[in-house]
Design a protein around this motif. Structure first.
Motif, PDB file in Angstrom:
ATOM      1  N   ASP A  58     -32.421  10.093 -24.434  1.00 26.57           N
ATOM      2  CA  ASP A  58     -31.089  10.467 -23.986  1.00 26.57           C
ATOM      3  C   ASP A  58     -29.987   9.822 -24.825  1.00 26.57           C
ATOM      4  O   ASP A  58     -28.811  10.106 -24.617  1.00 26.57           O
ATOM      5  CB  ASP A  58     -30.900  10.062 -22.513  1.00 26.57           C
ATOM      6  CG  ASP A  58     -31.834  10.821 -21.595  1.00 26.57           C
ATOM      7  OD1 ASP A  58     -32.198  11.967 -21.928  1.00 26.57           O
ATOM      8  OD2 ASP A  58     -32.203  10.266 -20.549  1.00 26.57           O
ATOM      9  N   VAL A  59     -30.366   8.981 -25.773  1.00 25.87           N
ATOM     10  CA  VAL A  59     -29.396   8.248 -26.595  1.00 25.87           C
ATOM     11  C   VAL A  59     -29.492   8.745 -28.034  1.00 25.87           C
ATOM     12  O   VAL A  59     -30.538   8.643 -28.665  1.00 25.87           O
ATOM     13  CB  VAL A  59     -29.662   6.728 -26.537  1.00 25.87           C
ATOM     14  CG1 VAL A  59     -28.642   5.969 -27.356  1.00 25.87           C
ATOM     15  CG2 VAL A  59     -29.686   6.252 -25.103  1.00 25.87           C
ATOM     16  N   ARG A  60     -28.390   9.281 -28.547  1.00 22.74           N
ATOM     17  CA  ARG A  60     -28.386   9.845 -29.892  1.00 22.74           C
ATOM     18  C   ARG A  60     -28.665   8.791 -30.966  1.00 22.74           C
ATOM     19  O   ARG A  60     -29.321   9.059 -31.959  1.00 22.74           O
ATOM     20  CB  ARG A  60     -27.046  10.526 -30.152  1.00 22.74           C
ATOM     21  CG  ARG A  60     -26.969  11.218 -31.494  1.00 22.74           C
ATOM     22  CD  ARG A  60     -25.599  11.840 -31.724  1.00 22.74           C
ATOM     23  NE  ARG A  60     -25.509  12.406 -33.051  1.00 22.74           N
ATOM     24  CZ  ARG A  60     -25.604  13.693 -33.332  1.00 22.74           C
ATOM     25  NH1 ARG A  60     -25.804  14.564 -32.365  1.00 22.74           N
ATOM     26  NH2 ARG A  60     -25.497  14.114 -34.574  1.00 22.74           N
ATOM     27  N   ALA A  61     -28.196   7.590 -30.784  1.00 18.79           N
ATOM     28  CA  ALA A  61     -28.351   6.534 -31.797  1.00 18.79           C
ATOM     29  C   ALA A  61     -29.811   6.104 -31.967  1.00 18.79           C
ATOM     30  O   ALA A  61     -30.175   5.554 -32.992  1.00 18.79           O
ATOM     31  CB  ALA A  61     -27.502   5.328 -31.432  1.00 18.79           C
ATOM     32  N   ILE A  62     -30.644   6.363 -30.993  1.00 20.01           N
ATOM     33  CA  ILE A  62     -32.053   5.960 -31.060  1.00 20.01           C
ATOM     34  C   ILE A  62     -32.895   7.005 -31.787  1.00 20.01           C
ATOM     35  O   ILE A  62     -34.008   6.722 -32.231  1.00 20.01           O
ATOM     36  CB  ILE A  62     -32.598   5.687 -29.647  1.00 20.01           C
ATOM     37  CG1 ILE A  62     -31.835   4.536 -29.011  1.00 20.01           C
ATOM     38  CG2 ILE A  62     -34.085   5.388 -29.647  1.00 20.01           C
ATOM     39  CD1 ILE A  62     -32.237   4.253 -27.573  1.00 20.01           C
ATOM     40  N   ALA A  63     -32.392   8.217 -31.939  1.00 14.91           N
ATOM     41  CA  ALA A  63     -33.153   9.294 -32.582  1.00 14.91           C
ATOM     42  C   ALA A  63     -33.554   8.897 -33.992  1.00 14.91           C
ATOM     43  O   ALA A  63     -32.715   8.514 -34.797  1.00 14.91           O
ATOM     44  CB  ALA A  63     -32.338  10.567 -32.591  1.00 14.91           C
ATOM     45  N   THR A  64     -34.840   8.993 -34.276  1.00 17.94           N
ATOM     46  CA  THR A  64     -35.360   8.587 -35.575  1.00 17.94           C
ATOM     47  C   THR A  64     -36.673   9.279 -35.872  1.00 17.94           C
ATOM     48  O   THR A  64     -37.337   9.783 -34.985  1.00 17.94           O
ATOM     49  CB  THR A  64     -35.536   7.059 -35.660  1.00 17.94           C
ATOM     50  OG1 THR A  64     -35.899   6.711 -36.982  1.00 17.94           O
ATOM     51  CG2 THR A  64     -36.614   6.579 -34.707  1.00 17.94           C
TER      52      THR A  64
END
Length: 118
Positions: A109-115
């Motif tokens: 749910d957190v865009r910054a964690i997308a990897t």
């Protein structure tokens, strides 16, 4: 003149360069934009990759953020899940057997964690 043209037509398939086929599949880290998740085994052959959606982030090859707007799905692991196959940039088949998948995905749910862990 007609004989030369006929000879040229006969040799044309042999004169064209043969396409090279890559043994490795494209990297899953290049998947972003609009994605259609196919779940029907009948259409499995239309998919570019087979994915397993896992519950644990630690064991996933990709941590994906579901973007609500297609225009903002512009980076790796940022997907806009489209409801229509015709509008998808990538078609992925979702399997429930981890050992059959090309890579595993966990949605966050957190865009910054997308990897992508390639």
């Amino acid at each position: 003149m007609q004989v030369l043209f006929t000879l040229w037509l006969a040799l044309l398939p042999f004169l064209q360069p043969t396409p090279t086929v890559s043994a490795a599949a494209p990297s899953p880290c290049r998947i972003y934009g609009s994605v259609y998740l196919e779940r029907d085994p009948m259409y499995k052959s239309m998919a570019s990759h087979i994915v397993f959606v896992g519950e644990e982030e630690a064991f996933a090859d990709m941590v994906v953020f579901r973007e609500s707007n297609k225009l903002f799905a512009d980076a790796p692991a940022i997907w806009y899940i489209t409801p229509n196959k015709a509008f998808a940039d990538h078609i992925l088949y979702v399997t429930d057997q981890r050992h059959l998948a090309d890579f595993t995905v966990h949605f966050t749910d957190v865009r910054a964690i997308a990897t992508c862990r390639d």
